[in-house]
Design a protein around this motif. Structure first.
Motif, mmCIF file in Angstrom:
data_model
loop_
_atom_site.group_PDB
_atom_site.id
_atom_site.type_symbol
_atom_site.label_atom_id
_atom_site.label_comp_id
_atom_site.label_asym_id
_atom_site.label_seq_id
_atom_site.Cartn_x
_atom_site.Cartn_y
_atom_site.Cartn_z
ATOM 1 N N GLU A 99 -4.535 2.730 -1.704
ATOM 2 C CA GLU A 99 -3.915 1.645 -2.632
ATOM 3 C C GLU A 99 -4.593 1.946 -3.812
ATOM 4 N N ALA A 100 -6.143 2.291 -3.643
ATOM 5 C CA ALA A 100 -6.777 2.750 -5.141
ATOM 6 C C ALA A 100 -6.183 3.910 -5.701
ATOM 7 N N PRO B 142 0.629 7.456 -12.561
ATOM 8 C CA PRO B 142 1.602 7.321 -13.506
ATOM 9 C C PRO B 142 3.044 6.559 -12.764
ATOM 10 N N ALA B 143 3.684 5.863 -13.559
ATOM 11 C CA ALA B 143 4.970 5.129 -12.899
ATOM 12 C C ALA B 143 5.756 6.141 -12.283
ATOM 13 N N ASN B 144 6.041 7.295 -12.671
ATOM 14 C CA ASN B 144 7.152 8.186 -12.154
ATOM 15 C C ASN B 144 6.699 9.066 -10.984
ATOM 16 N N LYS B 145 5.567 8.615 -10.573
ATOM 17 C CA LYS B 145 5.026 9.429 -9.392
ATOM 18 C C LYS B 145 4.760 8.619 -8.109
ATOM 19 N N ILE B 146 4.881 7.272 -8.475
ATOM 20 C CA ILE B 146 4.641 6.135 -7.384
ATOM 21 C C ILE B 146 5.533 6.282 -6.095
ATOM 22 N N ALA B 147 6.741 6.375 -6.546
ATOM 23 C CA ALA B 147 7.622 6.539 -5.512
ATOM 24 C C ALA B 147 7.448 7.517 -4.552
ATOM 25 N N THR B 148 7.474 8.759 -5.057
ATOM 26 C CA THR B 148 6.955 10.008 -4.228
ATOM 27 C C THR B 148 5.845 9.847 -3.403
ATOM 28 N N PHE B 149 4.636 9.409 -3.911
ATOM 29 C CA PHE B 149 3.315 8.986 -3.066
ATOM 30 C C PHE B 149 3.729 8.024 -1.959
ATOM 31 N N GLY C 120 -0.325 2.518 5.981
ATOM 32 C CA GLY C 120 0.868 1.373 5.189
ATOM 33 C C GLY C 120 0.924 0.368 6.257
ATOM 34 N N PRO C 121 1.897 -0.629 5.826
ATOM 35 C CA PRO C 121 2.588 -0.466 4.465
ATOM 36 C C PRO C 121 1.691 -0.770 3.466
ATOM 37 N N LEU C 122 1.980 -0.168 2.273
ATOM 38 C CA LEU C 122 1.459 -0.578 0.811
ATOM 39 C C LEU C 122 1.723 -1.614 0.172
ATOM 40 N N ARG C 123 0.993 -2.375 -0.535
ATOM 41 C CA ARG C 123 1.514 -3.516 -1.314
ATOM 42 C C ARG C 123 2.396 -3.005 -2.329
ATOM 43 N N SER C 124 3.688 -3.725 -2.717
ATOM 44 C CA SER C 124 4.586 -3.699 -3.639
ATOM 45 C C SER C 124 4.358 -4.330 -4.992
ATOM 46 N N LEU C 125 4.816 -3.635 -5.954
ATOM 47 C CA LEU C 125 4.985 -4.287 -7.391
ATOM 48 C C LEU C 125 6.164 -5.017 -7.750
ATOM 49 N N ARG C 126 7.077 -4.961 -6.590
ATOM 50 C CA ARG C 126 8.438 -5.540 -7.028
ATOM 51 C C ARG C 126 8.344 -7.145 -6.518
ATOM 52 N N ASP C 127 9.287 -7.842 -7.265
ATOM 53 C CA ASP C 127 9.343 -9.287 -6.959
ATOM 54 C C ASP C 127 9.695 -9.182 -5.459
ATOM 55 N N ALA C 128 9.544 -10.572 -4.917
ATOM 56 C CA ALA C 128 9.928 -10.566 -3.455
ATOM 57 C C ALA C 128 11.420 -10.675 -3.296
ATOM 58 N N ARG C 129 11.830 -10.115 -2.279
ATOM 59 C CA ARG C 129 13.183 -9.718 -2.304
ATOM 60 C C ARG C 129 14.048 -10.994 -1.907
ATOM 61 N N ILE C 130 15.348 -10.935 -2.620
ATOM 62 C CA ILE C 130 16.180 -12.227 -2.250
ATOM 63 C C ILE C 130 16.551 -12.355 -0.820
ATOM 64 N N VAL C 131 16.702 -13.607 -0.451
ATOM 65 C CA VAL C 131 16.914 -13.679 1.031
ATOM 66 C C VAL C 131 18.410 -14.477 0.728
ATOM 67 N N TRP C 132 19.561 -13.845 1.262
ATOM 68 C CA TRP C 132 20.670 -14.466 1.042
ATOM 69 C C TRP C 132 21.160 -15.641 1.696
ATOM 70 N N THR C 133 20.311 -15.569 2.996
ATOM 71 C CA THR C 133 20.536 -16.565 3.877
ATOM 72 C C THR C 133 19.984 -18.187 3.344
ATOM 73 N N GLN C 134 19.081 -18.069 2.261
ATOM 74 C CA GLN C 134 18.484 -19.455 1.876
ATOM 75 C C GLN C 134 19.438 -20.074 0.785
ATOM 76 N N ASP D 185 4.333 -3.606 -18.450
ATOM 77 C CA ASP D 185 3.492 -3.080 -17.237
ATOM 78 C C ASP D 185 3.398 -1.626 -17.057
ATOM 79 N N SER D 186 2.147 -1.272 -17.216
ATOM 80 C CA SER D 186 1.854 0.403 -17.001
ATOM 81 C C SER D 186 2.345 0.841 -15.746
ATOM 82 N N ALA D 187 2.641 0.314 -14.770
ATOM 83 C CA ALA D 187 3.155 0.723 -13.373
ATOM 84 C C ALA D 187 4.490 0.844 -13.506
ATOM 85 N N LEU D 188 5.193 0.287 -14.183
ATOM 86 C CA LEU D 188 6.599 0.522 -14.333
ATOM 87 C C LEU D 188 7.126 1.428 -15.227
ATOM 88 N N LEU D 189 8.256 2.178 -14.758
ATOM 89 C CA LEU D 189 8.936 3.253 -15.756
ATOM 90 C C LEU D 189 9.513 2.365 -16.840
#
Length: 633
Positions: free
Chosen positions: A167-168, A174-181, A211-225, A332-336
């Motif tokens: 995680e460190a 860079p942001a464009n290498k995160i998904a590949t890593f 893993g799993p590694l921490r994500s920078l994305r928002d919490a997912r939408i739960v449609w059942t709620q 946010d430097s971690a986002l494209l």
């Protein structure tokens, strides 16, 4: 239990993987080359050959080595072959001797870079290969994942890696290498979980997955709620987007229509292509709505209170979502950033499909289109478009003859076309097509000079019907009008302006003389009047873009303007206008339907040219004899 298995030498591949531990760097390369030759000469993989000196001696004695080793004489060639056999035997013997010394075994006996090299070499040798039962050992291109991890983590022993270390490394990318890593770590975890199947490198793998590694994305939408009403409306909206509205049955159709089946077939032709993969389409629609819900309101509890999906897909929420998404990407430097990805355009296009197929209010479609237009300069293709536009503008600046040829083009092309149309009955089929193409190009060029349009709008111009886009003058004192509604314009700005009489004279010549003959040549048998300025070959169908481009290219080639496209006429108009009225970017923006800042960014050279001329005048006044002023003594 796995430790006992990993300390065995089962095959020559196990020996090859341990070569960096057995020899120096230079010697290890020579021995590696020798082992690579084994597969070529024996026709078998190293993993299938036993790591046994006696078995190797028996098998190698049966190898036909003629032509594979170099030597001046037959004896020298044979000695080279025997030396190669001896290298393999010596490596086997040395590997077994090292295995008898437990203190020298394990990952601690090698450096971190060597351990990564061992893992990479093993993965490279077994990727996209199959075991004795026909199961694939590792997927193809698995070595790329190991290469990625080796490049980022080569200072750490693979066996000592932890989630904190990975995680460190992730936060420093860079942001464009995160998904590949992340994908590489996911593959490495699979390798760790199946370590019993990869005994040659089991000692070099960590005990626990990373893993799993921490994500920078928002919490997912739960449609059942969401309330049950929202879930029902969501399913219905997606169903309509995929399948479309079912045509209703008209009980009087058989009485009022002469051929209802033909009408239904015509209606089906206007539909878009059917969705083949429904699961993928459903996932795409939900992903776009999830993006809208996550960015449209920071309070997730307020989002989950929405009772109908139509209350989520509104103009207000769309504007908020786009603004928040752009703000996050910039700060946010971690986002494209938005200009480095097509995600925003994809989400908005998907939401536009949902709004259009569900027949939502026009304000929703307008908000989506306005957002797409405002963010067009952030497109990853904007740099390419800017380069083409800049090159064309420079060409206009440096060649005044190009401007004159363009301005005179509609009149010259129409005169030549009318000469051929006057002797229509004596023309060959090829000459007729050429005359019609020239007349069509003259009309297009005339319209583009009067009010530059995008090619799509030129292609879809109508001349009659409930709301014609091109209307002729009602009497001699009036002008013809161009009127294109907001729903047909890319940036949702209405185009409404009069056409100069010279322009209408060219266009009416096409309508009166060229268009009827075009319909005569290309119309279908059951043709009925067509509303388009450039009609297609069937009812209510416009000409295809390929034919339109053919006519345009033939016309500009006749004028010596080869390479000019219909869209470049917009750049032509902006450049010519600013050459005469420098700095009036707002007027050009209104003419093109662009934003003033966009016009200024691309066409600012008009003001620069005017400033350069003023500078030359000042120099001439200060020093009348200066060569900079253009006057000789």
């Amino acid at each position: 239990m796995n430790e006992h298995h990993t300390n065995r030498l089962n095959s020559l591949q196990d020996v090859a993987l341990r070569l960096p531990k057995l020899y120096s760097e230079s010697s290890a390369k020579a021995y590696t080359a020798a082992f690579n030759r084994v597969e070529k000469l024996s026709g078998q993989r190293l993993a299938h050959l036993p790591a046994d000196e006696v078995a190797w001696a028996d098998m190698s004695a049966r190898i036909v080595w003629a032509g594979h080793f170099k030597g001046r004489t037959q004896q020298a060639t044979e000695r080279a072959f025997e030396a190669w056999r001896g290298k393999i035997s010596a490596a086997i013997k040395r590997a077994r001797a090292q295995m008898d010394r437990p203190a020298d075994t394990g990952p601690a006996a090698v450096q971190a870079s060597q351990a990564w090299d061992l893992i990479h070499g093993y993965v490279t040798s077994v990727e996209n290969t199959f075991d004795d039962d026909g199961n694939r050992i590792l997927p193809n291109m698995s070595s790329l994942s190991v290469s990625n991890l080796r490049a980022r983590l080569n200072t750490h022993l693979p066996a000592s890696l932890t989630t904190e270390v990975v995680e460190a490394a992730l936060t420093s990318l860079p942001a464009n290498k995160i998904a590949t890593f992340r994908r590489s770590v996911h593959f490495f975890d699979k390798l760790v979980a199946a370590r019993a199947q990869h005994t040659p490198i089991a000692d070099f793998l960590p005990i626990f997955p990373l893993g799993p590694l921490r994500s920078l994305r928002d919490a997912r939408i739960v449609w059942t709620q969401f309330p049950a009403s929202f879930q029902m409306s969501l399913e219905q909206m997606i169903k309509i987007a995929i399948r479309g509205y079912a045509p209703g049955h008209d009980p009087l159709a058989d009485r009022l229509g002469p051929d209802p089946l033909a009408a239904r077939r015509a209606a089906r032709r206007d539909r878009r292509k059917p969705v083949r993969n429904i699961e993928v389409a459903t996932s795409s629609y939900k992903a776009a709505l999830s993006w809208l819900a996550r960015h449209g309101n920071a309070d997730r509890n307020e989002i989950y209170k929405i009772a109908d999906v139509r209350d989520l897909l509104t103009a207000k929420i769309i504007d908020r979502a786009v603004a928040r998404y752009v703000h996050r990407s910039k700060n946010d430097s971690a986002l494209l950033e938005v200009q480095a990805t097509s995600s925003l355009g994809s989400y908005l296009a998907t939401l536009s499909t949902l709004a259009r197929t569900s027949r939502l209010d026009d304000s929703v479609l307008h908000a989506i289109e306005d957002a797409r237009w405002d963010t067009e300069t952030w497109s990853p293709y904007s740099n390419q478009m800017s380069t083409v536009r800049e090159a064309f503008v420079k060409k206009l600046d440096r060649d005044p003859g190009l401007v004159r040829s363009t301005l005179e083009g509609p009149r010259i092309l129409m005169q030549e076309a009318q000469q051929d149309l006057a002797r229509w009955d004596h023309l060959s089929s090829r000459a007729r097509s050429q005359a019609l193409h020239l007349a069509m190009a003259a009309a297009m060029l005339a319209i583009q000079l009067a009010r530059p349009l995008r090619t799509k709008n030129i292609n879809e111009l109508t001349i009659w019907g409930p709301t014609p886009h091109l209307s002729g003058p009602k009497n001699k004192g009036n002008d013809a009008w161009l009127d294109i509604g907001r729903d047909k314009i890319k940036n949702r700005r209405v185009i409404e302006s009069p056409l100069p009489r010279d322009t209408w004279q060219i266009v009416s010549a096409w309508i009166d003389e060229g268009r009827p003959r075009w319909l005569e040549l290309h119309a279908a048998r059951n043709w009925t009047p067509n509303i388009y300025l450039f009609p297609g070959s069937s009812e209510n169908e416009t000409i295809c873009r390929q034919t339109l481009n053919t006519a345009w290219n033939r016309g500009v080639a006749r004028l010596g303007l080869t390479g000019m496209t219909p869209h470049m006429m917009r750049h032509f108009a902006a450049t010519v206008f600013l050459a005469r009225h420098p700095g009036q970017y707002g007027a050009v923006a209104d003419l093109l339907g662009d934003r003033p800042e966009t016009v200024e960014a691309f066409y600012a050279r008009g003001a620069g040219h005017a400033a350069a001329k003023l500078l030359a005048q000042v120099l001439q006044e200060l020093d009348p004899g200066s060569k900079l002023g253009g006057r000789k003594r």
